[in-house]
Design a protein around this motif. Structure first.
Motif, PDB file in Angstrom:
ATOM      1  N   MET A  50      42.964  33.757  37.191  1.00  0.00           N
ATOM      2  CA  MET A  50      42.566  34.236  38.517  1.00  0.00           C
ATOM      3  C   MET A  50      41.085  34.545  38.539  1.00  0.00           C
ATOM      4  O   MET A  50      40.616  35.437  39.247  1.00  0.00           O
ATOM      5  N   GLY A  51      40.308  33.770  37.752  1.00  0.00           N
ATOM      6  CA  GLY A  51      38.892  34.035  37.585  1.00  0.00           C
ATOM      7  C   GLY A  51      38.035  33.740  38.810  1.00  0.00           C
ATOM      8  O   GLY A  51      36.866  34.136  38.852  1.00  0.00           O
ATOM      9  N   PHE A  52      38.611  33.071  39.797  1.00  0.00           N
ATOM     10  CA  PHE A  52      37.838  32.748  41.005  1.00  0.00           C
ATOM     11  C   PHE A  52      38.464  33.345  42.265  1.00  0.00           C
ATOM     12  O   PHE A  52      38.079  33.007  43.380  1.00  0.00           O
ATOM     13  N   GLY A  53      39.453  34.201  42.085  1.00  0.00           N
ATOM     14  CA  GLY A  53      40.143  34.787  43.225  1.00  0.00           C
ATOM     15  C   GLY A  53      41.643  34.719  43.022  1.00  0.00           C
ATOM     16  O   GLY A  53      42.128  34.106  42.075  1.00  0.00           O
ATOM     17  N   ASN A  54      42.396  35.370  43.914  1.00  0.00           N
ATOM     18  CA  ASN A  54      43.847  35.403  43.787  1.00  0.00           C
ATOM     19  C   ASN A  54      44.484  35.460  45.162  1.00  0.00           C
ATOM     20  O   ASN A  54      43.837  35.847  46.136  1.00  0.00           O
ATOM     21  N   PRO A  55      45.767  35.085  45.265  1.00  0.00           N
ATOM     22  CA  PRO A  55      46.436  35.083  46.566  1.00  0.00           C
ATOM     23  C   PRO A  55      47.158  36.386  46.882  1.00  0.00           C
ATOM     24  O   PRO A  55      47.905  36.448  47.864  1.00  0.00           O
ATOM     25  N   TYR A  56      46.953  37.435  46.098  1.00  0.00           N
ATOM     26  CA  TYR A  56      47.740  38.657  46.216  1.00  0.00           C
ATOM     27  C   TYR A  56      47.022  39.785  46.941  1.00  0.00           C
ATOM     28  O   TYR A  56      47.593  40.865  47.146  1.00  0.00           O
ATOM     29  N   GLY A  57      45.763  39.581  47.277  1.00  0.00           N
ATOM     30  CA  GLY A  57      44.994  40.650  47.893  1.00  0.00           C
ATOM     31  C   GLY A  57      44.375  41.602  46.895  1.00  0.00           C
ATOM     32  O   GLY A  57      43.773  42.620  47.286  1.00  0.00           O
ATOM     33  N   ASP A  58      44.507  41.316  45.584  1.00  0.00           N
ATOM     34  CA  ASP A  58      43.842  42.144  44.571  1.00  0.00           C
ATOM     35  C   ASP A  58      42.329  41.946  44.674  1.00  0.00           C
ATOM     36  O   ASP A  58      41.854  40.859  45.010  1.00  0.00           O
ATOM     37  N   ALA A  59      41.597  42.981  44.355  1.00  0.00           N
ATOM     38  CA  ALA A  59      40.137  42.903  44.428  1.00  0.00           C
ATOM     39  C   ALA A  59      39.623  41.820  43.480  1.00  0.00           C
ATOM     40  O   ALA A  59      40.093  41.675  42.349  1.00  0.00           O
ATOM     41  N   TRP A  60      38.654  41.045  43.946  1.00  0.00           N
ATOM     42  CA  TRP A  60      37.983  40.047  43.116  1.00  0.00           C
ATOM     43  C   TRP A  60      36.504  40.038  43.467  1.00  0.00           C
ATOM     44  O   TRP A  60      36.124  40.124  44.646  1.00  0.00           O
ATOM     45  N   SER A  61      35.677  39.917  42.451  1.00  0.00           N
ATOM     46  CA  SER A  61      34.240  39.725  42.651  1.00  0.00           C
ATOM     47  C   SER A  61      33.672  39.183  41.358  1.00  0.00           C
ATOM     48  O   SER A  61      34.305  39.255  40.292  1.00  0.00           O
ATOM     49  N   ASN A  62      32.467  38.648  41.436  1.00  0.00           N
ATOM     50  CA  ASN A  62      31.798  38.207  40.213  1.00  0.00           C
ATOM     51  C   ASN A  62      31.645  39.362  39.234  1.00  0.00           C
ATOM     52  O   ASN A  62      31.771  39.183  38.011  1.00  0.00           O
ATOM     53  N   GLU A  63      31.403  40.553  39.768  1.00  0.00           N
ATOM     54  CA  GLU A  63      31.205  41.726  38.910  1.00  0.00           C
ATOM     55  C   GLU A  63      32.491  42.104  38.182  1.00  0.00           C
ATOM     56  O   GLU A  63      32.454  42.537  37.017  1.00  0.00           O
ATOM     57  N   ILE A  64      33.630  41.935  38.849  1.00  0.00           N
ATOM     58  CA  ILE A  64      34.912  42.234  38.199  1.00  0.00           C
ATOM     59  C   ILE A  64      35.154  41.270  37.050  1.00  0.00           C
ATOM     60  O   ILE A  64      35.567  41.679  35.952  1.00  0.00           O
ATOM     61  N   VAL A  65      34.889  39.991  37.267  1.00  0.00           N
ATOM     62  CA  VAL A  65      35.068  39.007  36.197  1.00  0.00           C
ATOM     63  C   VAL A  65      34.125  39.321  35.041  1.00  0.00           C
ATOM     64  O   VAL A  65      34.530  39.281  33.863  1.00  0.00           O
TER      65      VAL A  65
END
Length: 282
Positions: free
Chosen positions: A140-155
């Motif tokens: 899920m390194g480029f985003g996810n379909p679950y609504g969980d937070a994602w950003s470049n900083e999180i990765v």
């Protein structure tokens, strides 16, 4: 040098009709003769989760390998799987799916992100003792379909946590095909610059219309480690029902040749594997 990782495990794992062990082994034996750096051939996970690969240990005993041949990689998801996999001297790499999405980590390994960090530590420790290497997938390194937070900083944060624990190979994984050239062009070289001691690769999923732009972006970003699967089969059965497949190996080979790269593969054996694949993927 560009490393190609062929992924029959990823291609087969979601198939509902069980593929006989002998056919799996014959197919992988053909792929072993092509000259890939690594074959992602099986997994030591719960039979209830991935019934298609319940015979990984049996398949392994039927494979024709040598110290000079293509290396083998097996996926593990917990301590039990790690302990089983390290018993097999034929295996060089153990892969662990570490998701930056809490929801997917729970779905995929029945453990949260923090607990999975402990599993990674156990994996790295047992690999070191068993003369094996760990490959950690930033799923899920480029985003996810679950609504969980994602950003470049999180990765970047989780890549840093893995690096602190001694991870040496990280594969940036587009589990549901949501990557874009823009995301790849920023995130891949950024991670490389932040963690120069780590070998980074990509495990991208795509539909046939978008594979080229994703591979081109990763190539231009400096990636030289690629996961792919013959004819683009596969995807993650633990992710969503509407799957995109793997990058097709034949497309990747064509791309590399267009860049003047010689993949150094035995194309006669590759064609044999292509022909034989019809017995598996129908």
């Amino acid at each position: 040098m560009t490393k190609l990782i062929e992924c029959p495990r990823d291609a087969m794992q979601g198939m509902h009709e069980f593929i006989p062990t002998e056919i799996k082994a014959e197919y992988i034996n053909l792929l072993l003769k092509v000259g890939f750096d690594t074959i992602d051939f099986g997994s030591f996970v719960s039979e209830k989760s991935i019934p298609q690969l319940k015979d990984t240990a049996e398949v392994l005993e039927m494979l024709e390998i040598s110290p000079e041949s293509t290396k083998l990689l097996a996926i593990v998801a917990n301590k039990r799987g790690i302990e089983e996999a390290v018993k097999h001297p034929q295996i060089s790499y153990l892969g662990f799916p570490f998701s930056v999405s809490e929801t997917f980590q729970q779905r995929n390994t029945n453990s949260g992100i923090e607990q999975s960090l402990n599993t990674v530590e156990e994996l790295l420790n047992l690999c070191s003792k068993s003369n094996k290497e760990a490959v950690i997938y930033l799923s899920m390194g480029f985003g996810n379909p679950y609504g969980d937070a994602w950003s470049n900083e999180i990765v970047e944060h989780w890549a840093g946590e893995l690096a602190k624990r001694g991870a040496k190979i990280l594969s940036l994984s587009d589990t549901t095909g949501v990557s874009s050239p823009e995301k790849i062009n920023y995130l891949f070289p950024h991670l490389v610059s932040c963690f120069p001691e780590i070998e980074f690769g990509v495990h991208l999923h795509s539909n046939p219309a978008s594979w080229f732009e994703k591979i081109e972006a990763s190539w231009n970003s400096g990636c030289r480690r690629y996961d792919s699967a013959l004819r683009g089969f596969g995807g993650c059965p633990m992710a969503t029902d509407d799957l995109t497949g793997n990058i097709a190996t034949e497309s990747l080979i064509s791309f590399l040749e267009s860049k003047g790269e010689d993949p150094a593969l035995d194309m006669e054996k590759w064609n044999e594997a292509m022909n034989y694949s019809g017995r598996i993927f129908r």
